[in-house]
Design a protein around this motif. Structure first.
Motif, PDB file in Angstrom:
ATOM      1  N   SER A  70       1.308  -2.353   9.747  1.00  0.00           N
ATOM      2  CA  SER A  70       2.032  -1.112  10.016  1.00  0.00           C
ATOM      3  C   SER A  70       3.540  -1.354   9.986  1.00  0.00           C
ATOM      4  CB  SER A  70       1.614  -0.550  11.374  1.00  0.00           C
ATOM      5  OG  SER A  70       2.346   0.622  11.668  1.00  0.00           O
ATOM      6  N   LYS A  71       3.967  -2.452  10.577  1.00  0.00           N
ATOM      7  CA  LYS A  71       5.394  -2.807  10.555  1.00  0.00           C
ATOM      8  C   LYS A  71       5.850  -3.096   9.130  1.00  0.00           C
ATOM      9  CE  LYS A  71       8.776  -6.013  12.541  1.00  0.00           C
ATOM     10  NZ  LYS A  71       8.969  -7.172  13.464  1.00  0.00           N
ATOM     11  N   LYS A  72       5.023  -3.814   8.385  1.00  0.00           N
ATOM     12  CA  LYS A  72       5.349  -4.127   6.987  1.00  0.00           C
ATOM     13  C   LYS A  72       5.482  -2.848   6.164  1.00  0.00           C
ATOM     14  CE  LYS A  72       3.587  -6.902   3.112  1.00  0.00           C
ATOM     15  NZ  LYS A  72       2.509  -7.849   2.691  1.00  0.00           N
ATOM     16  N   LEU A  73       4.592  -1.899   6.409  1.00  0.00           N
ATOM     17  CA  LEU A  73       4.599  -0.647   5.657  1.00  0.00           C
ATOM     18  C   LEU A  73       5.816   0.204   6.029  1.00  0.00           C
ATOM     19  CD1 LEU A  73       2.522   0.422   3.563  1.00  0.00           C
ATOM     20  CD2 LEU A  73       1.703   1.961   5.347  1.00  0.00           C
ATOM     21  N   LYS A  74       6.179   0.225   7.306  1.00  0.00           N
ATOM     22  CA  LYS A  74       7.353   0.988   7.734  1.00  0.00           C
ATOM     23  C   LYS A  74       8.623   0.437   7.094  1.00  0.00           C
ATOM     24  CE  LYS A  74       5.601   2.643  12.189  1.00  0.00           C
ATOM     25  NZ  LYS A  74       5.711   2.570  13.664  1.00  0.00           N
ATOM     26  N   ASN A  75       8.719  -0.888   7.025  1.00  0.00           N
ATOM     27  CA  ASN A  75       9.888  -1.502   6.372  1.00  0.00           C
ATOM     28  C   ASN A  75       9.931  -1.135   4.891  1.00  0.00           C
ATOM     29  OD1 ASN A  75      10.751  -2.732   8.741  1.00  0.00           O
ATOM     30  ND2 ASN A  75       9.632  -4.632   8.335  1.00  0.00           N
ATOM     31  N   LEU A  76       8.760  -1.091   4.257  1.00  0.00           N
ATOM     32  CA  LEU A  76       8.697  -0.705   2.850  1.00  0.00           C
ATOM     33  C   LEU A  76       9.138   0.744   2.684  1.00  0.00           C
ATOM     34  CD1 LEU A  76       7.906  -1.215  -0.098  1.00  0.00           C
ATOM     35  CD2 LEU A  76       5.540  -0.648   0.521  1.00  0.00           C
TER      36      LEU A  76
END
Length: 283
Positions: A70-76
């Motif tokens: 989820s954190k990775k996706l938000k950064n993307l």
């Protein structure tokens, strides 16, 4: 997807194939001035239980995986929004990938789903094989499947086959905004089986009607009507010969098997087309 494209859903597993499809999702969102929703599903892992009954237990580490992704996706999402001047939202769910895509698409009133597909070969000829298959089968909105080797995100030339099936006019209404945004040239291809004179008369009339409508809408169009032995094979051969940037098909469901299978026509096209395929199911 009749009318303006306002919301686009892009599911990703962070693979190279998904990253390639993401370029298409971003390009379409920019041209349509649409909001881009990027999505990742975390699949719970199961550990076997040894005993008299073969069962499974959910591995409790998946929640930590969901938090990390989820954190990775938000950064993307933040990066895509800043780089491309788009509205981008990120979403994660825990569960089955295809079911989660379908549920989220309904919740967000998605107009178009864009996703990569691995395709298939040999024994799996009639199965798309990835989550793209279930998404195309179940989705309430059009699904754009992107082969791994697709490069150009501009749909300058669009192949529009016309068969004697339901939803031909609906298919045109669904893509008119894409055609105008790309200033696309349309290849209208009417196709019928040998000796199927009724179907050939139908497609000839429909191609003429669509051609006139496209001209009225300011879209460049070229027509061809053709008898053939196998419609799917002929469309694929024509796709390889003309090299369109986009192929648009009616992804009809086989009536007797609609709970399980797409029509063999749609499966064969998506499995083997060298370009992106926009799958539109009649409503």
């Amino acid at each position: 997807m009749i009318g303006r494209i306002k919301n686009i859903l892009f599911p990703t597993d962070f693979s190279d194939i998904a990253n390639n499809a993401m370029r298409f999702a971003v390009a379409i969102a920019k041209r349509q001035q649409a909001k881009l929703h990027i999505f990742h599903a975390v699949i719970p892992e199961y550990l076997p239980v040894v005993g008299d009954v073969s069962l499974g237990v959910v591995y409790d580490g998946y929640e930590e995986v969901e938090k990390m992704n989820s954190k990775k996706l938000k950064n993307l999402a933040i990066s895509l929004a800043a780089t491309n001047h788009l509205k981008v939202e990120s979403h994660t769910k825990i569960g089955n990938v295809a079911e989660s895509i379908d549920q989220l698409a309904k919740e967000l009133q998605i107009d178009l789903i864009v996703m990569g597909t691995h395709g298939t070969s040999n024994m799996r000829e009639f199965f798309i094989g990835s989550n793209a298959y279930s998404t195309v089968k179940n989705s309430h909105c059009p699904v754009l499947t992107i082969p791994a080797n697709s490069t150009s995100t501009d749909f300058s030339t669009v192949l529009f086959p016309v068969r004697n099936v339901k939803g031909v006019d609906e298919k045109y209404l669904s893509i008119i905004n894409i055609l105008k945004a790309n200033r696309s040239k349309v290849l209208l291809l009417g196709v019928a089986h040998f000796n199927d004179f009724d179907s050939f008369d139908f497609i000839s009339d429909k191609v003429n009607q669509l051609s006139l409508k496209m001209h009225e809408d300011g879209i460049e169009v070229k027509n061809r009507n053709q008898y053939c032995e196998n419609i799917a094979n002929f469309i694929l051969d024509y796709t390889y010969a003309t090299k369109p940037d986009l192929l648009v098909i009616n992804a009809n469901i086989d009536t007797d098997w609609k709970r399980y299978f797409l029509g063999s026509f749609a499966q064969r096209i998506v499995n083997n087309a060298p370009c992106p395929v926009l799958n539109i199911k009649p409503q």
